[in-house]
Design a protein around this motif. Structure first.
Motif, mmCIF file in Angstrom:
data_model
loop_
_atom_site.group_PDB
_atom_site.id
_atom_site.type_symbol
_atom_site.label_atom_id
_atom_site.label_comp_id
_atom_site.label_asym_id
_atom_site.label_seq_id
_atom_site.Cartn_x
_atom_site.Cartn_y
_atom_site.Cartn_z
ATOM 1 N N GLN A 1 -8.658 7.633 -7.120
ATOM 2 C CA GLN A 1 -8.299 7.454 -5.656
ATOM 3 C C GLN A 1 -7.891 8.719 -5.141
ATOM 4 O OE1 GLN A 1 -5.150 4.990 -6.514
ATOM 5 N NE2 GLN A 1 -5.897 3.095 -6.541
ATOM 6 N N ALA A 2 -7.247 9.721 -5.999
ATOM 7 C CA ALA A 2 -6.887 11.035 -5.618
ATOM 8 C C ALA A 2 -8.271 11.881 -5.581
ATOM 9 C CB ALA A 2 -6.104 11.638 -6.618
ATOM 10 N N GLU A 3 -9.201 11.717 -6.438
ATOM 11 C CA GLU A 3 -10.615 12.435 -6.207
ATOM 12 C C GLU A 3 -11.348 12.167 -5.052
ATOM 13 O OE1 GLU A 3 -13.630 14.841 -7.555
ATOM 14 O OE2 GLU A 3 -11.630 14.658 -8.432
ATOM 15 N N PHE A 4 -11.298 11.060 -4.423
ATOM 16 C CA PHE A 4 -12.137 10.610 -3.435
ATOM 17 C C PHE A 4 -11.272 10.843 -1.983
ATOM 18 C CE2 PHE A 4 -14.883 9.239 -6.673
ATOM 19 C CZ PHE A 4 -16.040 9.479 -6.411
ATOM 20 N N PHE B 1 -5.438 8.770 1.911
ATOM 21 C CA PHE B 1 -4.770 8.158 0.727
ATOM 22 C C PHE B 1 -3.808 7.133 1.324
ATOM 23 C CE2 PHE B 1 -2.101 7.542 -2.970
ATOM 24 C CZ PHE B 1 -2.873 7.807 -3.886
ATOM 25 N N LEU B 2 -2.977 7.542 2.240
ATOM 26 C CA LEU B 2 -2.089 6.536 2.939
ATOM 27 C C LEU B 2 -2.851 5.319 3.549
ATOM 28 C CD1 LEU B 2 0.451 9.217 4.302
ATOM 29 C CD2 LEU B 2 0.761 7.546 2.456
ATOM 30 N N ASP C 1 -2.080 1.643 2.584
ATOM 31 C CA ASP C 1 -1.718 0.429 3.646
ATOM 32 C C ASP C 1 -2.416 -0.530 3.642
ATOM 33 O OD1 ASP C 1 0.216 0.356 5.919
ATOM 34 O OD2 ASP C 1 -1.620 0.076 7.137
ATOM 35 N N LEU C 2 -4.062 -0.675 3.593
ATOM 36 C CA LEU C 2 -4.666 -1.534 3.766
ATOM 37 C C LEU C 2 -4.813 -2.388 2.433
ATOM 38 C CD1 LEU C 2 -7.742 0.336 5.610
ATOM 39 C CD2 LEU C 2 -6.410 -1.655 6.449
ATOM 40 N N ARG C 3 -4.483 -1.680 1.378
ATOM 41 C CA ARG C 3 -4.671 -2.406 -0.174
ATOM 42 C C ARG C 3 -3.416 -3.223 -0.022
ATOM 43 N NH1 ARG C 3 -4.279 -4.846 -4.087
ATOM 44 N NH2 ARG C 3 -4.664 -4.337 -6.040
ATOM 45 N N ALA C 4 -2.197 -2.940 0.447
ATOM 46 C CA ALA C 4 -1.006 -3.801 0.427
ATOM 47 C C ALA C 4 -1.275 -4.876 1.563
ATOM 48 C CB ALA C 4 0.194 -2.718 0.905
ATOM 49 N N GLY D 1 -3.032 8.733 13.359
ATOM 50 C CA GLY D 1 -4.153 9.064 12.483
ATOM 51 C C GLY D 1 -4.412 7.833 11.472
ATOM 52 N N LEU D 2 -3.317 7.055 10.959
ATOM 53 C CA LEU D 2 -3.692 5.738 10.266
ATOM 54 C C LEU D 2 -4.055 4.873 11.061
ATOM 55 C CD1 LEU D 2 -0.426 5.592 8.264
ATOM 56 C CD2 LEU D 2 -2.484 6.511 7.521
ATOM 57 N N LEU D 3 -4.187 4.759 12.421
ATOM 58 C CA LEU D 3 -4.907 3.940 13.320
ATOM 59 C C LEU D 3 -6.241 4.212 13.346
ATOM 60 C CD1 LEU D 3 -4.974 1.645 15.560
ATOM 61 C CD2 LEU D 3 -4.227 3.283 17.041
#
Length: 533
Positions: free
Chosen positions: A271-274, A281-282, A286-289, A379-381
């Motif tokens: 996850q941190a690599e890509f 990352f956030l 957010d989508l995973r949760a 940005g997340l949007l």
């Protein structure tokens, strides 16, 4: 491959691939630059002895000695390894049991294992967020000095936080076999890590609590926290983790505290690599949760790979989505390019490639250098938009900034995103910041009310280069308002309402040779049409 090529010059009766799986200790010594005596001892530790009969392997999930000793010895100096991953797993797994068998050292080994897990997680998150945003071994105290707990790794980025707790103890062999009672017992230990994370997350929002880092310095939270993500990281890997966490991990979530992500250090590494920028990352967390309960997959890497290619947004018409393991093939190939230097693409084609060198892509990079809550939310949007919506905004950003430079008047563009009950207004003018901010605030309030949205984002741009001046975030439930109805009469309804769930490739108006709607600058057939299925 050299062995395969050599067969073309040999009679078919002599064809054998065995030399392709064989190597000598001298070859390893030469490549590694380590003495042959040390190499022989290490290889011997992972070699199956001639006397071994695997007597304990009586059912599918019993301990298999070939997992711990995958090397076959042909003679004193030559070995055979049929599957390289078997040796890599043995290198990680077997020493744990060697050290555990030493009563004087076993507890020391467990301590080292725990510290490694914490240090590795910290290093990976520092790679994403930078050292200034990552704190470790943070003690959570009441103002009177009462200790509530400790956060192994705490990330603070604008109004977002990540609370990471680590569990270094292994899942027992009985749990791996599927023993229901043992799984529940093991997950009780995992729940302890989650409970600690949850308690600390609640304390982050408590004014009566203070945070002290490993250096004894106070950790200050710059903005009221909008979202707190919990991560429970294991030093262990086993494929059933995501499924068992769904079944046995009892958790509570709220509008502010997201459901926990239970995963291992290997998935965190990828996850941190890509996703090596804070917003990416956030956005994944957010989508995973948000959609985790509607996704079925056997490993976190499968979920990550799907996200990299398609964005982890699940349309409302789907109650459940199953992700096949083959989806992770692109991720595996890209990791080999990055870590082993093999030829190929370093990044799977998808969300990380299609917005490069676009106005939105440049905006995201700028937001990450100035993590303000209003622009972080925007940005997340942006990262969760469909390709069509993103392409519309990319084209519009260029148009409004060009128009302002041409006529000196104010110009804006609005995209209402129905499924997410939100939208965005991008504004550009030559007015001073105070006047421009008031105009943008009023415009966003009007647009939010007209779309009956619960949130709305506004961004003011500099006309000379399209960079961000400031942002506005409106976050409150929509309610009927006569005052807003009157205000709306001053605005012409020129916004474009787009469904967030629509995907590029489903728009019949986009021709194969037309510019791609995502704004990448490529032809549609060379970009988003490739991933159509």
């Amino acid at each position: 491959m050299a062995t395969l090529r050599s067969l073309t010059a040999a009679p078919s009766a002599n064809w054998t691939m065995l030399p392709g799986f064989a190597f000598t200790s001298q070859e390893v010594s030469n490549r590694a630059g380590i003495s042959i005596d040390v190499v022989n001892k290490v290889l011997a530790a992972f070699s199956l002895s001639e006397e071994a009969r695997n007597d304990g392997f009586n059912s599918l999930h019993d301990f298999n000695i070939t997992n711990a000793t995958p090397l076959l010895r042909r003679n004193a100096q030559e070995f055979v390894l049929f599957q390289q991953v078997s040796l890599l797993e043995a290198l990680y797994e077997a020493p744990f049991y060697w050290m555990g068998a030493d009563p004087e050292y076993s507890q020391i080994a467990l301590g080292h294992r725990g510290r490694f897990t914490e240090a590795f997680a910290r290093e990976r998150l520092e790679h994403v967020f930078g050292r200034a945003h990552v704190h470790f071994n943070v003690r959570v105290l009441r103002k009177k000095g009462e200790a509530l707990g400790e956060i192994y790794v705490l990330v603070l980025f604008g109004d977002r936080a990540i609370v990471l707790q680590a569990k270094s103890k292994r899942m027992t062999l009985e749990a791996r076999k599927g023993n229901d009672l043992q799984i529940k017992d093991d997950f009780k230990k995992a729940e302890d890590a989650y409970d600690q994370a949850s308690l600390c997350a609640l304390a982050l929002d408590d004014p009566d609590c203070k945070l002290i880092d490993s250096n004894g310095s106070s950790v200050e939270i710059a903005f009221p926290l909008k979202k707190i993500y919990l991560m429970c990281i294991l030093a262990d890997h086993y494929p059933a983790l995501s499924f068992q966490a769904r079944q046995f991990l009892n958790y509570h979530s709220s509008d502010k505290i997201a459901p926990p992500l239970a995963t291992d250090v290997f998935a965190l590494d990828a996850q941190a690599e890509f996703l090596d920028s804070p917003l990416h990352f956030l956005s994944y967390l957010d989508l995973r949760a948000r959609f985790g309960e509607r996704l079925i997959f056997t490993h976190e890497l499968t979920c990550l790979s799907y996200h990299l290619k398609r964005n982890l947004w699940v349309e409302s018409r789907y109650d459940m989505v199953t992700l096949d393991d083959s989806i992770a093939a692109d991720l595996d190939a890209a990791m080999l390019v990055r870590r082993n230097g093999l030829p190929g693409e370093r990044t799977p084609d998808g969300i990380l490639t299609r917005r490069r060198n676009t106005p939105l892509g440049r905006m995201l990079a700028e937001i990450e250098t100035k993590p303000h809550p209003a622009t972080i939310a925007f940005g997340l949007l942006v990262l969760q938009l469909s390709e069509e919506t993103g392409g519309f905004l990319n084209r519009s950003i260029h148009k409004v900034s060009s128009a302002v430079r041409k006529d000196g008047l104010a110009h804006d563009v609005t995209a209402g995103i129905a499924e997410a009950s939100t939208g965005v207004t991008i504004h550009c003018n030559l007015e001073p910041d105070a006047m421009a901010a008031a105009r943008l605030q009023a415009h966003c309030e009007a647009r939010k009310h007209s779309q009956r949205a619960n949130t709305w984002f506004g961004v003011a741009l500099r006309p000379e280069d399209g960079s961000i001046r400031f942002g506005v975030t409106l976050d409150y439930l929509w309610k009927p308002s006569e005052r807003m109805d009157e205000l709306l009469k001053r605005f012409q309804s020129s916004g474009k309402k787009i469904n967030l769930a629509r995907r590029a490739g489903r728009n019949a108006k986009t021709g194969r040779n037309s510019p791609c709607p995502c704004g990448s600058g490529k032809k549609y057939k060379r970009c988003c049409l490739i991933g159509r299925g």
